[in-house]
Design a protein around this motif. Structure first.
Motif, PDB file in Angstrom:
ATOM      1  N   LEU A 107       2.487  -2.223  -6.361  1.00 52.45           N
ATOM      2  CA  LEU A 107       2.782  -3.462  -5.647  1.00 52.45           C
ATOM      3  C   LEU A 107       4.154  -4.000  -6.024  1.00 52.45           C
ATOM      4  O   LEU A 107       4.901  -4.472  -5.171  1.00 52.45           O
ATOM      5  CB  LEU A 107       1.706  -4.520  -5.937  1.00 52.45           C
ATOM      6  CG  LEU A 107       0.358  -4.251  -5.288  1.00 52.45           C
ATOM      7  CD1 LEU A 107      -0.673  -5.231  -5.810  1.00 52.45           C
ATOM      8  CD2 LEU A 107       0.456  -4.326  -3.781  1.00 52.45           C
ATOM      9  N   GLN A 147       5.000 -11.850  -3.045  1.00 52.67           N
ATOM     10  CA  GLN A 147       3.992 -10.794  -2.944  1.00 52.67           C
ATOM     11  C   GLN A 147       2.933 -10.975  -4.026  1.00 52.67           C
ATOM     12  O   GLN A 147       1.741 -10.814  -3.777  1.00 52.67           O
ATOM     13  CB  GLN A 147       4.639  -9.417  -3.053  1.00 52.67           C
ATOM     14  CG  GLN A 147       3.669  -8.265  -2.826  1.00 52.67           C
ATOM     15  CD  GLN A 147       3.196  -8.166  -1.387  1.00 52.67           C
ATOM     16  OE1 GLN A 147       3.996  -8.020  -0.475  1.00 52.67           O
ATOM     17  NE2 GLN A 147       1.903  -8.249  -1.158  1.00 52.67           N
ATOM     18  N   ASN A 177      -1.287 -11.510  -3.799  1.00 58.15           N
ATOM     19  CA  ASN A 177      -2.201 -10.574  -4.453  1.00 58.15           C
ATOM     20  C   ASN A 177      -2.925 -11.157  -5.657  1.00 58.15           C
ATOM     21  O   ASN A 177      -3.699 -10.453  -6.295  1.00 58.15           O
ATOM     22  CB  ASN A 177      -1.433  -9.319  -4.883  1.00 58.15           C
ATOM     23  CG  ASN A 177      -0.952  -8.533  -3.690  1.00 58.15           C
ATOM     24  OD1 ASN A 177      -1.640  -8.430  -2.686  1.00 58.15           O
ATOM     25  ND2 ASN A 177       0.244  -8.008  -3.786  1.00 58.15           N
ATOM     26  N   THR A 209      -5.732 -12.879  -7.197  1.00 56.81           N
ATOM     27  CA  THR A 209      -7.101 -13.248  -6.830  1.00 56.81           C
ATOM     28  C   THR A 209      -7.545 -14.567  -7.458  1.00 56.81           C
ATOM     29  O   THR A 209      -8.582 -15.094  -7.081  1.00 56.81           O
ATOM     30  CB  THR A 209      -8.096 -12.143  -7.232  1.00 56.81           C
ATOM     31  OG1 THR A 209      -7.996 -11.925  -8.651  1.00 56.81           O
ATOM     32  CG2 THR A 209      -7.808 -10.861  -6.482  1.00 56.81           C
ATOM     33  N   HIS A 216      -7.132 -11.436   2.061  1.00 51.14           N
ATOM     34  CA  HIS A 216      -7.195  -9.982   1.954  1.00 51.14           C
ATOM     35  C   HIS A 216      -8.456  -9.419   2.607  1.00 51.14           C
ATOM     36  O   HIS A 216      -8.411  -8.333   3.187  1.00 51.14           O
ATOM     37  CB  HIS A 216      -7.075  -9.542   0.496  1.00 51.14           C
ATOM     38  CG  HIS A 216      -5.659  -9.588   0.017  1.00 51.14           C
ATOM     39  ND1 HIS A 216      -4.782  -8.554   0.198  1.00 51.14           N
ATOM     40  CD2 HIS A 216      -4.957 -10.570  -0.603  1.00 51.14           C
ATOM     41  CE1 HIS A 216      -3.610  -8.880  -0.301  1.00 51.14           C
ATOM     42  NE2 HIS A 216      -3.688 -10.103  -0.787  1.00 51.14           N
ATOM     43  N   PRO A 252      -6.453  -7.014  -2.980  1.00 50.05           N
ATOM     44  CA  PRO A 252      -5.536  -7.635  -3.940  1.00 50.05           C
ATOM     45  C   PRO A 252      -5.742  -7.112  -5.353  1.00 50.05           C
ATOM     46  O   PRO A 252      -6.778  -6.625  -5.683  1.00 50.05           O
ATOM     47  CB  PRO A 252      -5.824  -9.122  -3.844  1.00 50.05           C
ATOM     48  CG  PRO A 252      -7.200  -9.223  -3.286  1.00 50.05           C
ATOM     49  CD  PRO A 252      -7.418  -7.974  -2.479  1.00 50.05           C
TER      50      PRO A 252
END
Length: 144
Positions: free
Chosen positions: A13, A53, A57, A59, A68, A144
């Motif tokens: 990622l 980003q 991602n 959580t 997601h 994620p």
């Protein structure tokens, strides 16, 4: 399908965020004309893209798991990953003044995206003379 380790997924990622920030910023630089963008602009766009980003991602942030999950359902339905192209304007202090993103066509997903992008940024001020808006493409891969 086996899921990659968390550290492996994070490295991927991080790399994807750098690449996408660069691709988005290249589009911005090409809009500015033939003049080459300074490396500092690319580095700043890369840092901003990674930060945004990471928010999508994370959580632990409210809305990220829902966003997601929605993207995963969309990917199953349409067969492709969901991405969002952001046009970002920053204040002289480096805070997001505003952004534009095309609607996902789903009110809940749009609201979750707004919520995730609304937190203050921590990257510092943009380099002098940096053209705006910055174009950043972020990915929602459904996991994620």
């Amino acid at each position: 399908m086996e899921r990659p380790s968390e550290s492996g997924a994070r490295r991927w990622l991080d790399g994807a965020g750098r690449l996408l920030a660069r691709l988005g910023f290249v589009a911005l630089a090409s809009q500015a004309g033939a003049q080459a963008a300074p490396p500092l602009w690319f580095a700043y766009a890369e840092q901003l893209g990674q930060q945004l980003q990471a928010r999508l991602n994370d959580t632990e942030r409210a809305g990220a798991p829902r966003l997601h999950d929605w993207a995963a359902r969309r990917r199953l339905r349409e067969g492709q990953a969901t991405s969002v192209l952001l046009r970002v304007w920053l204040t002289p202090h480096g805070q997001m003044q505003r952004y534009e993103a095309e609607s996902f066509g789903e009110a809940g997903a749009d609201a979750d995206l707004r919520s995730l992008l609304s937190a203050p940024l921590s990257g510092g001020p943009p380099p002098p003379g940096m053209r705006q808006p910055l174009l950043l493409q972020l990915e929602l891969d459904g996991a994620p």
